[in-house]
Design a protein around this motif. Structure first.
Motif, PDB file in Angstrom:
ATOM      1  N   ASN A 100      -7.330   2.670   5.074  1.00  0.00           N
ATOM      2  CA  ASN A 100      -7.159   2.493   6.689  1.00  0.00           C
ATOM      3  C   ASN A 100      -5.658   2.888   6.976  1.00  0.00           C
ATOM      4  O   ASN A 100      -5.643   3.402   7.910  1.00  0.00           O
ATOM      5  N   THR A 101      -4.810   2.652   6.019  1.00  0.00           N
ATOM      6  CA  THR A 101      -3.543   2.878   6.216  1.00  0.00           C
ATOM      7  C   THR A 101      -3.274   4.581   6.295  1.00  0.00           C
ATOM      8  O   THR A 101      -2.539   5.148   7.267  1.00  0.00           O
ATOM      9  N   TRP A 102      -3.747   5.187   5.146  1.00  0.00           N
ATOM     10  CA  TRP A 102      -3.898   6.479   5.324  1.00  0.00           C
ATOM     11  C   TRP A 102      -4.542   7.339   6.589  1.00  0.00           C
ATOM     12  O   TRP A 102      -3.898   8.204   7.203  1.00  0.00           O
ATOM     13  N   LEU A 103      -5.556   6.913   6.832  1.00  0.00           N
ATOM     14  CA  LEU A 103      -6.292   7.237   8.030  1.00  0.00           C
ATOM     15  C   LEU A 103      -5.339   7.101   9.329  1.00  0.00           C
ATOM     16  O   LEU A 103      -5.445   8.169  10.234  1.00  0.00           O
ATOM     17  N   GLU A 104      -4.963   5.807   9.364  1.00  0.00           N
ATOM     18  CA  GLU A 104      -4.120   5.725  10.449  1.00  0.00           C
ATOM     19  C   GLU A 104      -2.655   6.634  10.483  1.00  0.00           C
ATOM     20  O   GLU A 104      -2.423   7.215  11.812  1.00  0.00           O
ATOM     21  N   MET A 105      -2.132   6.833   9.493  1.00  0.00           N
ATOM     22  CA  MET A 105      -1.269   7.918   9.465  1.00  0.00           C
ATOM     23  C   MET A 105      -1.478   9.194   9.801  1.00  0.00           C
ATOM     24  O   MET A 105      -0.749  10.158  10.482  1.00  0.00           O
ATOM     25  N   SER A 106      -2.734   9.556   9.126  1.00  0.00           N
ATOM     26  CA  SER A 106      -3.378  10.940   9.271  1.00  0.00           C
ATOM     27  C   SER A 106      -3.639  11.213  10.867  1.00  0.00           C
ATOM     28  O   SER A 106      -3.490  12.442  11.480  1.00  0.00           O
ATOM     29  N   ASP A 107      -3.935  10.260  11.367  1.00  0.00           N
ATOM     30  CA  ASP A 107      -4.606  10.455  13.056  1.00  0.00           C
ATOM     31  C   ASP A 107      -3.456  10.253  14.037  1.00  0.00           C
ATOM     32  O   ASP A 107      -3.839  10.679  15.148  1.00  0.00           O
ATOM     33  N   GLU A 108      -2.404  10.093  13.538  1.00  0.00           N
ATOM     34  CA  GLU A 108      -1.117  10.013  14.533  1.00  0.00           C
ATOM     35  C   GLU A 108      -0.657  11.430  14.801  1.00  0.00           C
ATOM     36  O   GLU A 108      -0.077  12.096  13.909  1.00  0.00           O
ATOM     37  N   VAL A 109      -0.766  11.784  15.872  1.00  0.00           N
ATOM     38  CA  VAL A 109      -0.497  13.194  16.355  1.00  0.00           C
ATOM     39  C   VAL A 109       1.043  13.142  16.602  1.00  0.00           C
ATOM     40  O   VAL A 109       1.541  12.558  17.537  1.00  0.00           O
ATOM     41  N   GLN A 168       0.768  -1.244  -0.088  1.00  0.00           N
ATOM     42  CA  GLN A 168      -0.046   0.015  -0.071  1.00  0.00           C
ATOM     43  C   GLN A 168       0.633   1.266   0.159  1.00  0.00           C
ATOM     44  O   GLN A 168       0.329   2.269  -0.594  1.00  0.00           O
ATOM     45  N   TRP A 169       1.976   0.977   0.438  1.00  0.00           N
ATOM     46  CA  TRP A 169       2.810   2.252   0.664  1.00  0.00           C
ATOM     47  C   TRP A 169       3.375   2.976  -0.664  1.00  0.00           C
ATOM     48  O   TRP A 169       3.650   3.891  -0.910  1.00  0.00           O
ATOM     49  N   HIS A 170       3.355   2.032  -1.671  1.00  0.00           N
ATOM     50  CA  HIS A 170       3.516   2.424  -3.132  1.00  0.00           C
ATOM     51  C   HIS A 170       2.529   3.272  -3.669  1.00  0.00           C
ATOM     52  O   HIS A 170       2.804   4.185  -4.217  1.00  0.00           O
ATOM     53  N   ILE A 171       1.280   3.150  -3.247  1.00  0.00           N
ATOM     54  CA  ILE A 171       0.065   3.845  -3.723  1.00  0.00           C
ATOM     55  C   ILE A 171       0.111   5.096  -3.077  1.00  0.00           C
ATOM     56  O   ILE A 171       0.050   6.329  -3.636  1.00  0.00           O
ATOM     57  N   ASP A 177     -10.202  -5.087  -1.693  1.00  0.00           N
ATOM     58  CA  ASP A 177      -9.144  -5.285  -0.531  1.00  0.00           C
ATOM     59  C   ASP A 177      -8.097  -4.304  -0.399  1.00  0.00           C
ATOM     60  O   ASP A 177      -7.822  -3.776   0.687  1.00  0.00           O
ATOM     61  N   LEU A 178      -7.531  -3.953  -1.658  1.00  0.00           N
ATOM     62  CA  LEU A 178      -6.412  -2.920  -1.520  1.00  0.00           C
ATOM     63  C   LEU A 178      -6.696  -1.519  -1.273  1.00  0.00           C
ATOM     64  O   LEU A 178      -5.901  -1.088  -0.483  1.00  0.00           O
TER      65      LEU A 178
END
Length: 499
Positions: free
Chosen positions: A110-119, A45-48, A103-104
């Motif tokens: 989910n990964t984007w949201l997780e990274m953006s929510d990390e303060v 997913q990091w590639h995208i 699925d991708l």
């Protein structure tokens, strides 16, 4: 270096916008990040996510969650078949493109949201991104090495090209390693601009300065030569070339001894003689260096030919000190045969057992064997490029590799022709020695004819020096029986060298 390696989870929170983040700081970090990683080196997913961020920077946009979500939904189906995505690792539905795309998409959002929510405070970013790039490159070189070996016995398709056999293996290695080198060279132009906390960057620089990667592992002992070549470091592949009997094994043993005195740990592949003969050379050198140079040679030690009981005791004392003193590096002596296909896995096993390995010595590469290849030229043409990869990428750190190699008359003639322009030697020479010189970071040739031995001297010619010009023949002091090499004494007519 391993404790400073950073992953995608460490990087992406600093370059994805989100609530509670400093917008300008994230913007600066993102721009610097894209400059430092000008090609997409990520997988799954990091590639995208990288592509989305890179395209946003290109158009001076820094996407919020909703915008990124819309882009991923439209584009994700185009990524499913890309090899970089490694779709089998992302979803169990990889056999169905539509299900795999769904699925991708879920993984990406989910990964984007997780990274953006990390303060996070951008000033907490603790490491320079070139650590990530170097780790990635080491993994790529490892994969290239494995694939190149497999191609020798099994076809491999890369895009529209099919690679097979020795020539296919060499062509694949050249093509793929060039891609990695292109990314590394592009990255090196900008990594110093990465925004990092001062204490993080200082810590990184301190670790880098203290790392064995940048420090000398060993040296020749000849100060005038070491000043020019800068000693042997991790990532160096050094070839020591000489006629039989001209001192290549003794010169290499001299370098092993110097490494031990610097506290470096290594492996010595003893292919030409029994391991006890190599051990005797190091003991003789230790006697010369630390025990007032008693009148005994490595040959005397091998044959247990001691002038008197006092010197015999000195030999035993020197042996015990050399191999048991905790201040010295440790060396493992491995007898032949050495199969080129087993070399990397062999030193990796030693590294895993010890937790550290600084250098490897092979004496000599003309005696290596292969499970698959038949001729010596085929073996060397394949083995030396692999040694070059291993020296630069071993366990993410690199390793110093020193190889003794037998000089033949044809290469000797070309080296002599090249004395006015020593770079000529990298393009010419006998078939079985071309790859040796071309692949090496450093290539030196030793000449020690009978007349030299009478005067305790040798001539050294450097044909190649880290992609640059070497130097012409230099006469040095060589106490062959003790593997001792130094600059010539300053006083004319001085018969022996004073330690």
């Amino acid at each position: 270096m391993s404790d400073m390696v950073i992953t995608e989870e460490d990087i992406f929170p600093y370059i994805i916008r989100g609530e509670g983040k400093d917008y300008e700081a994230v913007q600066d970090m993102t721009i610097y990040f894209i400059q430092a990683v000008p090609h997409n080196i990520f997988t799954k997913q990091w590639h995208i996510l990288y592509d989305i961020i890179q395209n946003g920077v290109r158009f001076s946009k820094f996407y919020n969650n909703q915008q990124a979500n819309q882009i991923m939904k439209r584009a994700v189906s185009n990524y499913v078949t890309k090899p970089e995505i490694q779709i089998k690792d992302v979803t169990e539905n990889y056999y169905d493109e539509k299900l795999a795309a769904d699925d991708l998409y879920g993984v990406c959002t989910n990964t984007w949201l997780e990274m953006s929510d990390e303060v996070l405070d951008v000033n907490d970013f603790k490491a320079n991104l070139d650590l990530y790039i170097e780790t990635w490159a080491a993994a790529q070189y490892q994969k290239i090495h494995v694939d190149a070996y497999a191609i020798m016995s099994k076809e491999m398709r890369v895009g529209r090209e099919i690679f097979y056999g020795l020539e296919g293996s060499k062509r694949y290695y050249s093509m793929e390693s060039t891609k990695v080198e292109t990314i590394l060279n592009a990255s090196k132009r900008t990594t110093s601009r990465i925004y990092v906390a001062p204490e993080g960057y200082e810590s990184y620089q301190k670790n880098k300065e203290n790392s064995p990667i940048t420090h000398v592992l060993t040296h020749t002992g000849v100060k005038s030569i070491d000043k020019v070549i800068g000693g042997i470091r991790k990532s160096d592949l050094m070839a020591v070339i000489a006629f039989s009997g001209h001192g290549k094994t003794r010169f290499v043993s001299n370098m092993v001894y110097n490494a031990m005195m610097l506290g470096q740990h290594g492996v010595y592949y003893c292919l030409e003689s029994e391991t006890n003969e190599y051990i005797a050379k190091l003991i003789a050198r230790h006697l010369a260096e630390k025990y007032n140079n008693p009148p005994i040679s490595d040959t005397d030690i091998i044959q247990k030919r001691y002038p008197n009981a006092e010197i015999e005791n000195l030999v035993h004392l020197a042996e015990y000190d050399l191999f048991n003193n905790e201040a010295y590096g440790k060396v493992e002596f491995i007898p032949g045969p050495l199969y080129i296909e087993d070399f990397q896995s062999g030193i990796e096993a030693i590294w895993n057992d010890r937790g550290r390995l600084d250098f490897v010595v092979i004496d000599h590469t003309g005696l290596v064997q292969s499970h698959l290849l038949k001729t010596k030229k085929e073996m060397l043409d394949w083995f030396y490029p692999q040694l070059k990869i291993i020296s630069g990428s071993f366990m993410g750190e690199g390793i110093g590799v020193v190889c003794a190699h037998q000089l033949n008359r044809e290469t000797h003639a070309e080296l002599l022709k090249a004395e006015d322009d020593v770079e000529v030697a990298t393009d010419q020479g006998a078939a079985d020695s071309i790859e040796v010189i071309r692949s090496s970071s450093l290539a030196i040739t030793i000449f020690c004819e009978p007349r030299h031995k009478d005067t305790d001297t040798s001539d050294i010619l450097c044909a190649k020096m880290r992609n640059g010009k070497g130097f012409r023949r230099t006469k040095v002091y060589a106490q062959m029986g003790n593997c001792l090499y130094r600059d010539l004494p300053q006083t004319a007519g001085e018969a022996t060298y004073t330690l």
